[in-house]
Design an enzyme around this catalytic site. Structure first.
Site, PDB file in Angstrom:
ATOM      1  N   ASN A 284     -12.644  -3.559   3.405  1.00  0.00           N
ATOM      2  CA  ASN A 284     -13.825  -4.643   3.710  1.00  0.00           C
ATOM      3  C   ASN A 284     -12.785  -5.753   4.272  1.00  0.00           C
ATOM      4  O   ASN A 284     -11.738  -6.064   3.648  1.00  0.00           O
ATOM      5  CB  ASN A 284     -13.993  -5.136   2.312  1.00  0.00           C
ATOM      6  CG  ASN A 284     -14.763  -6.546   2.455  1.00  0.00           C
ATOM      7  OD1 ASN A 284     -15.400  -6.858   3.330  1.00  0.00           O
ATOM      8  ND2 ASN A 284     -14.857  -7.463   1.410  1.00  0.00           N
ATOM      9  N   GLY A 285     -13.145  -6.419   5.349  1.00  0.00           N
ATOM     10  CA  GLY A 285     -12.255  -7.284   6.022  1.00  0.00           C
ATOM     11  C   GLY A 285     -12.211  -7.276   7.531  1.00  0.00           C
ATOM     12  O   GLY A 285     -13.059  -6.327   8.285  1.00  0.00           O
TER      13      GLY A 285
END
Length: 484
Positions: free
Chosen positions: A102-103
């Site tokens: 996530n990111g």
């Protein structure tokens, strides 16, 4: 902005991961994937679509094992329509590694070239997650060369990843035959926590983007993973932890509290629900100073995330709070819809006004943010058709004037209405009687964290991972690849 989860247990984890992904569905509705491991063999199912659509009974039966991870995807880099770029990603050497992320990496292009020229690894997609898993795989190979893989070598590899990678990344990786690895970037921009509980056959450890996935599946929240920290959970369920960054500093994304996270989550020790109540309290003070409450008949939120702020604001100014919209829960969040044309259509499908709440009334409409402005304008027009006499709009966050390169779909600054227009011009653009925002100082006060401890890049233009000099010099290709 995606949702990730990983579990080590003593019993099959396929249903547990599925349940956790349902609790994280708000973080991404484009694609979903689960990998489980039995002995040293990995089993994977991933496809475009919502969790309930991707995993049928036959798919769940094909996911055996007591170790696994999963992800729900919201694409900000690569191709939104490619199932190949859905997560998890897999590499077979060394050991066999599966990873969810996530990111967003700001130096993915440079890393991709390094991997090809120096590490002799080939990247076949436009996804920065494939870049990240190959960097981790290479550093694991270097750290454990001629040695038995242990937590010490794993943590050394994560430290090397931190030195090479820049951007936001909360990561969960499965190392075949060894266990589960989770780590967070040195600035903690994206959330990651872990918890423990008792399953039907013994102790379970879960890592997830938000506490709601941990608590909602019957586990107890242990703590957040610290910025730069890595935890390794071996196959016996023992948790090993180490700080792997040289200068870690917590800079959580403010948008997690304003919009992205579920209100029943706790991120880095802060209740998201309480933060949104505080935003409403602070916004109410601003309303009182700029718009006499006598000119307001009713306070109405745009569902879902602005509800706590609107309730607190209404109570503070002494006006009735009403639910004025019926939401179609089978349409995804408009902010994360790929493509402006799809966003416009989905607004009409998603919200329907309850006319009795608007007819011949002066409405104070509360929302959490204005990004591009098109959604706000359509909603104001919807209220006009429902009979509203006046529409005043108040936003429980400051104007978003700068691109985000850390995993939110605002990497094109030219699309941001506040980057082009002043507040009065935006008011005219969305066709409201008045418009007011929360100030940056009010936002920081509401979250009760020092200003220097928050990622405010989309508001202030100061990025935790890039210095002003680097930004001015154009050293980094910060315009993240838009999805197609």
């Amino acid at each position: 902005m995606c949702g990730i989860v990983g579990v080590i247990a003593k019993s099959p984890v396929n249903q547990l991961i599925y349940d956790a992904l349902l609790l994280l569905q708000h973080r991404g509705q484009d694609a979903a994937g689960i990998v489980t491991m039995q002995d040293t063999k990995c089993y994977m199912q991933k496809a475009r679509g919502m969790v309930r659509d991707v995993f049928r009974t036959r798919n769940m039966r094909a996911l055996p094992g007591s170790v696994g991870l999963g992800q729900v995807r919201y694409p900000t880099a690569g191709n939104a329509y490619s199932e190949e770029e859905a997560q998890p990603f897999y590499v077979n050497a060394p050991y066999g590694i599966v990873l969810v992320h996530n990111g967003n990496l700001v130096n993915a292009t440079a890393l991709k070239q390094e991997l090809f020229d120096i590490d002799r690894r080939h990247i076949n997609t436009g996804s920065d997650t494939e870049v990240l898993i190959n960097v981790l795989a290479h550093e694991l190979e270097v750290a454990a060369r001629d040695r038995e893989l242990s937590s010490a070598e794993i943590f050394a590899a994560v430290a090397a990843v931190h030195r090479r990678v820049r951007g936001s990344y909360a990561v969960i990786a499965l190392i075949a035959g060894h266990g589960l690895l989770a780590f967070r970037d040195p600035f903690g921009i994206r959330p990651l926590a872990f918890g423990e509980g008792e399953g039907p056959d013994g102790r379970e450890v879960m890592v997830a983007s938000e506490s709601v996935a941990i608590v909602g599946t019957g586990h107890a929240l242990t703590r957040d993973i610290a910025p730069g920290e890595a935890i390794f959970i071996d196959l016996e369920g023992t948790v090993h932890a180490r700080q792997c960054a040289e200068r870690p500093a917590l800079h959580p994304c403010i948008f997690e509290y304003v919009y992205l996270a579920r209100p029943d989550s706790i991120l880095d020790g802060i209740s998201v629900y309480q933060a949104r109540l505080n935003l409403g309290e602070t916004l109410a003070q601003r309303v009182i100073s700029t718009l006499p409450p006598s000119e307001i008949d009713v306070v109405i939120p745009i569902p879902e995330s602005s509800r706590p702020s609107a309730m607190q604001l209404a109570q503070r100014i002494g006006k009735p709070y009403r639910e004025g919209f019926v939401k179609n829960r089978y349409v995804g969040r408009t902010f994360i819809m790929p493509g402006q044309g799809v966003r416009k259509k989905s607004v009409r499908q998603k919200l329907n006004a309850i006319e009795v709440e608007f007819r011949n009334r002066n409405v104070l409409l509360v929302d959490d943010s204005i990004v591009r402005g098109t959604t706000s304008r359509q909603i104001v027009r919807l209220l006009r058709r429902a009979g509203a006499r006046q529409v005043h709009v108040r936003i429980s966050s400051p104007p978003i004037r700068n691109a985000c390169f850390y995993g939110i779909d605002t990497s094109n600054r030219g699309e941001l209405v506040a980057a082009r227009l002043g507040v009065e011009e935006i008011r005219n653009e969305i066709e409201a009687e008045s418009l007011g925002y929360l100030s940056v100082e009010g936002l920081v006060e509401a979250l009760a964290l020092p200003r220097q401890d928050l990622c405010l890049a989309c508001l202030t233009g100061r990025y935790p991972t890039v210095t002003p000099t680097e930004l001015t010099a154009g050293r980094f290709a910060l315009e993240a690849p838009r999805h197609r």
